[in-house]
Design a protein around this motif. Sequence first.
Motif, short mmCIF file in Angstrom:
data_model
loop_
_atom_site.label_atom_id
_atom_site.label_comp_id
_atom_site.label_asym_id
_atom_site.label_seq_id
_atom_site.Cartn_x
_atom_site.Cartn_y
_atom_site.Cartn_z
N ALA A 362 0.83 -1.20 0.00
CA ALA A 362 0.00 0.00 0.00
C ALA A 362 0.87 1.26 0.00
CB ALA A 362 -0.93 0.00 1.21
N MET A 363 1.94 1.25 0.80
CA MET A 363 2.82 2.41 0.85
C MET A 363 3.57 2.62 -0.46
SD MET A 363 4.27 2.16 4.79
CE MET A 363 5.10 3.75 4.72
N VAL A 364 3.88 1.53 -1.13
CA VAL A 364 4.49 1.64 -2.48
C VAL A 364 3.49 2.29 -3.43
CG1 VAL A 364 5.29 0.33 -4.48
CG2 VAL A 364 6.06 -0.30 -2.19
N ASN A 365 2.25 1.83 -3.39
CA ASN A 365 1.21 2.37 -4.29
C ASN A 365 0.93 3.85 -4.02
OD1 ASN A 365 0.94 -0.16 -5.43
ND2 ASN A 365 -0.83 -0.74 -4.19
N LEU A 366 1.17 4.28 -2.77
CA LEU A 366 0.92 5.67 -2.41
C LEU A 366 2.19 6.52 -2.45
CD1 LEU A 366 -1.60 5.26 0.56
CD2 LEU A 366 -2.06 5.50 -1.89
N ASN A 367 3.24 5.96 -3.09
CA ASN A 367 4.49 6.70 -3.33
C ASN A 367 5.19 7.10 -2.04
OD1 ASN A 367 6.28 7.61 -5.35
ND2 ASN A 367 5.63 9.73 -5.01
N MET A 368 5.03 6.28 -0.99
CA MET A 368 5.68 6.58 0.29
C MET A 368 7.04 5.90 0.42
SD MET A 368 2.34 6.35 2.83
CE MET A 368 3.19 6.93 4.30
N ILE A 369 7.18 4.70 -0.14
CA ILE A 369 8.44 3.97 -0.08
C ILE A 369 8.68 3.26 -1.41
CG2 ILE A 369 8.40 3.56 2.41
CD1 ILE A 369 7.43 0.70 1.78
N ASP A 370 9.90 2.71 -1.53
CA ASP A 370 10.27 1.91 -2.69
C ASP A 370 10.68 0.54 -2.19
OD1 ASP A 370 11.62 2.66 -5.78
OD2 ASP A 370 11.96 0.72 -4.83
N THR A 371 10.24 -0.52 -2.83
CA THR A 371 10.49 -1.87 -2.32
C THR A 371 11.87 -2.41 -2.66
OG1 THR A 371 9.55 -2.89 -4.31
CG2 THR A 371 8.08 -2.55 -2.43
N VAL A 372 12.58 -1.85 -3.61
CA VAL A 372 13.83 -2.48 -4.07
C VAL A 372 15.04 -2.11 -3.23
CG1 VAL A 372 13.05 -2.71 -6.44
CG2 VAL A 372 14.26 -0.65 -5.74
N GLY A 373 14.84 -1.40 -2.12
CA GLY A 373 15.96 -1.04 -1.27
C GLY A 373 16.75 0.15 -1.77
N SER A 374 16.33 0.73 -2.88
CA SER A 374 17.07 1.86 -3.44
C SER A 374 16.96 3.10 -2.55
CB SER A 374 16.56 2.19 -4.84
OG SER A 374 15.18 2.54 -4.81
N GLY A 375 15.91 3.15 -1.70
CA GLY A 375 15.76 4.30 -0.80
C GLY A 375 16.90 4.37 0.20
N ILE A 376 17.23 3.24 0.82
CA ILE A 376 18.34 3.20 1.77
C ILE A 376 19.65 3.50 1.05
CG2 ILE A 376 19.70 1.65 3.25
CD1 ILE A 376 17.12 0.36 4.15
N LYS A 377 19.81 2.92 -0.13
CA LYS A 377 21.04 3.17 -0.90
C LYS A 377 21.18 4.65 -1.22
CE LYS A 377 21.91 0.02 -3.93
NZ LYS A 377 21.92 -0.81 -5.16
N ARG A 378 20.07 5.30 -1.55
CA ARG A 378 20.12 6.73 -1.85
C ARG A 378 20.47 7.55 -0.61
NH1 ARG A 378 15.13 10.39 -4.33
NH2 ARG A 378 16.23 12.39 -4.26
N MET A 379 20.00 7.12 0.56
CA MET A 379 20.36 7.81 1.81
C MET A 379 21.88 7.80 2.01
SD MET A 379 17.41 6.30 4.34
CE MET A 379 18.29 6.75 5.83
N PHE A 380 22.50 6.67 1.75
CA PHE A 380 23.95 6.57 1.89
C PHE A 380 24.65 7.49 0.89
CE2 PHE A 380 23.01 3.11 4.59
CZ PHE A 380 24.17 2.71 5.22
N ARG A 381 24.16 7.51 -0.34
CA ARG A 381 24.78 8.34 -1.36
C ARG A 381 24.63 9.82 -1.03
NH1 ARG A 381 28.77 7.38 -4.35
NH2 ARG A 381 27.89 5.42 -5.12
N LEU A 382 23.48 10.22 -0.53
CA LEU A 382 23.25 11.63 -0.18
C LEU A 382 24.19 12.06 0.95
CD1 LEU A 382 19.35 11.78 -0.34
CD2 LEU A 382 20.93 13.05 -1.80
N GLN A 383 24.42 11.19 1.92
CA GLN A 383 25.34 11.52 2.99
C GLN A 383 26.76 11.72 2.46
OE1 GLN A 383 23.34 12.58 5.60
NE2 GLN A 383 24.74 11.54 7.00
N SER A 384 27.17 10.85 1.53
CA SER A 384 28.53 10.96 0.99
C SER A 384 28.70 12.23 0.17
CB SER A 384 28.86 9.73 0.14
OG SER A 384 28.14 9.74 -1.08
N GLN A 385 27.64 12.67 -0.50
CA GLN A 385 27.72 13.89 -1.30
C GLN A 385 27.89 15.13 -0.42
OE1 GLN A 385 24.12 13.66 -3.64
NE2 GLN A 385 24.99 12.14 -5.05
#
Length: 557
Positions: A362-385
């Motif tokens: 439901a949260m995926v359908n409502l654009n709240m999260i992403d199921t493929v784990g890319s959200g956590i990966k993006r958090m790491f990348r944003l911190q490094s930037q």
Amino acid sequence: MTERQAIERLKELLSLPGETEVVEFKEAKNSYDFSKLGKYFSALCNEANLLDKTSAWLIFGVENSKREIVGTKYRQDNRPYLDSLKGEIANKTTNRITFVEIYELNLAGGRRVVMMQIPAAPRGLPVAWEGHYYGRDGGELVPLNLVELEKIRQQAGKKDWSSEICKEATIKDLSKKAIKLARSNFKIKNPRIAAESDKWNDEVFLDKAKITINGRITRTAIILLGKPESGHFISPAVAGITWILRDKDKFEKDYAHFSCPFIVVVDEVFSKIRNLKYRYIKSGTLFPEEVDQFDPFSIREALNNCIAHQDYTQGGRINVVERDDGYLTFTNLGEFLPGSIEQVIKSDSPPEYYRNQFLVQAMVNLNMIDTVGSGIKRMFRLQSQRYFPMPDYDLSGGRVKATLIGKVLDIDYARVLAQNPDLTLDEIILLDKIQKKKHITEEEILQLKTKGLVEGRKPNFHISQKVAEKTNQKAEYILNRGFKDQHYKGLILEFIDKYGSATKDDLVKLLFDLLPQVLDDSKKKNKVRNLIYAMSKRDKTIENTGTKRKPAWKRKI
């Protein structure tokens, strides 16, 4: 389990009429093939699940046919090496499943037994070793057959707390504001049917978005869209989030409590977080002048992950703790099912199983999260930037605690990131472990040394000469590396020649500030002790003319 209890358990297992699907004995007199050990680990995990056992046992030092204790030298006289087996197994199993415990028993007659307690595979999650699933046929190791594999996988579908129907609830118990926001988010996530979704009434929309089931209100619907007063429908579970502001000494300064609808509350919690400006220490044009302490995406991602993966059956709240000194922590109850953050970051596919499958979808359908784990990966990348430390995850105690750090902890680490934009995320995470003095494996050390990023000996690593020259940290490099032992020995002799003798305290004061900065105080004192020992016992350049308790070191004639 105490040693006495482990011995009693060993006696029980030895008294069995034969090997079972959940007990395996091996002589392993001197060594044992690591790959085969991993296959047995997978097999025993899966068999324990199928037989509804909490754990299985793999025992080294016992001859199988006669059940005779013969002893084993497997990883003997090196308990840290034996314990490292846990991490080595976790690196190659599904969701990093590893041993419950490893017991080392030294029995009469010098006979040593190693008992490895292996957990049952989690419900719905068969355990693979290097991508292959194993089982047992009597005492034999065999591939797990498809029927058994599917039997374990189907366990996941038996209970999904978030999909259960709240029988007395109706659509009137949902917030109109929340439904409106859900529609808007749904159209962003599904642009192809955006125009069509406008024609649906609320009942149809909620079914299409997989929030309700055939018009019936689910626990997911209450959590995401329910009115604040509708939380009782999921009792004793709690749909609650608490935000707390603390000063740098962790004293509480402010707080606020929030209840459903969570789709709206996410923004309300976000607005509470102050997200102050962080001003860099100027270093030419290396860093920007200032940035927000926390990227908005990272805040929302961390909070939405808490909502999606909270174990609501425990009746606890989600906590968001903000500190004046630049730390923002999100905590939710429940084991981290993927096993490790590294597993999520490295995986190219979503996890096979979620605690709240219906809620997550439901949260995926409502654009709240992403199921493929890319959200956590993006958090790491944003911190490094931003040249900030990587997010910290504490997965102990049956909960998940994620911490964002909104400041530079180690300027050397920040400079490395700034001057090496081609570093992979994996390399950045490893460098982050070094700046935080965290455990790093031999394989990871080799990876960084091969790239010329670090030097030193475990656990006292520091930036390499190559990086130091590239990032104008030559002075820091020398201070971290220290000098060769001969230099320190020369200083000791010079001190003795000038003052006639030297106490241990004299030599500690002499060398303390000259020793590598990566050493803590106790390691610096050990270094001085080792230098004195080498000079007196091996080099024979100095001798103790005082007492053992109060030595006075002089030149040896």
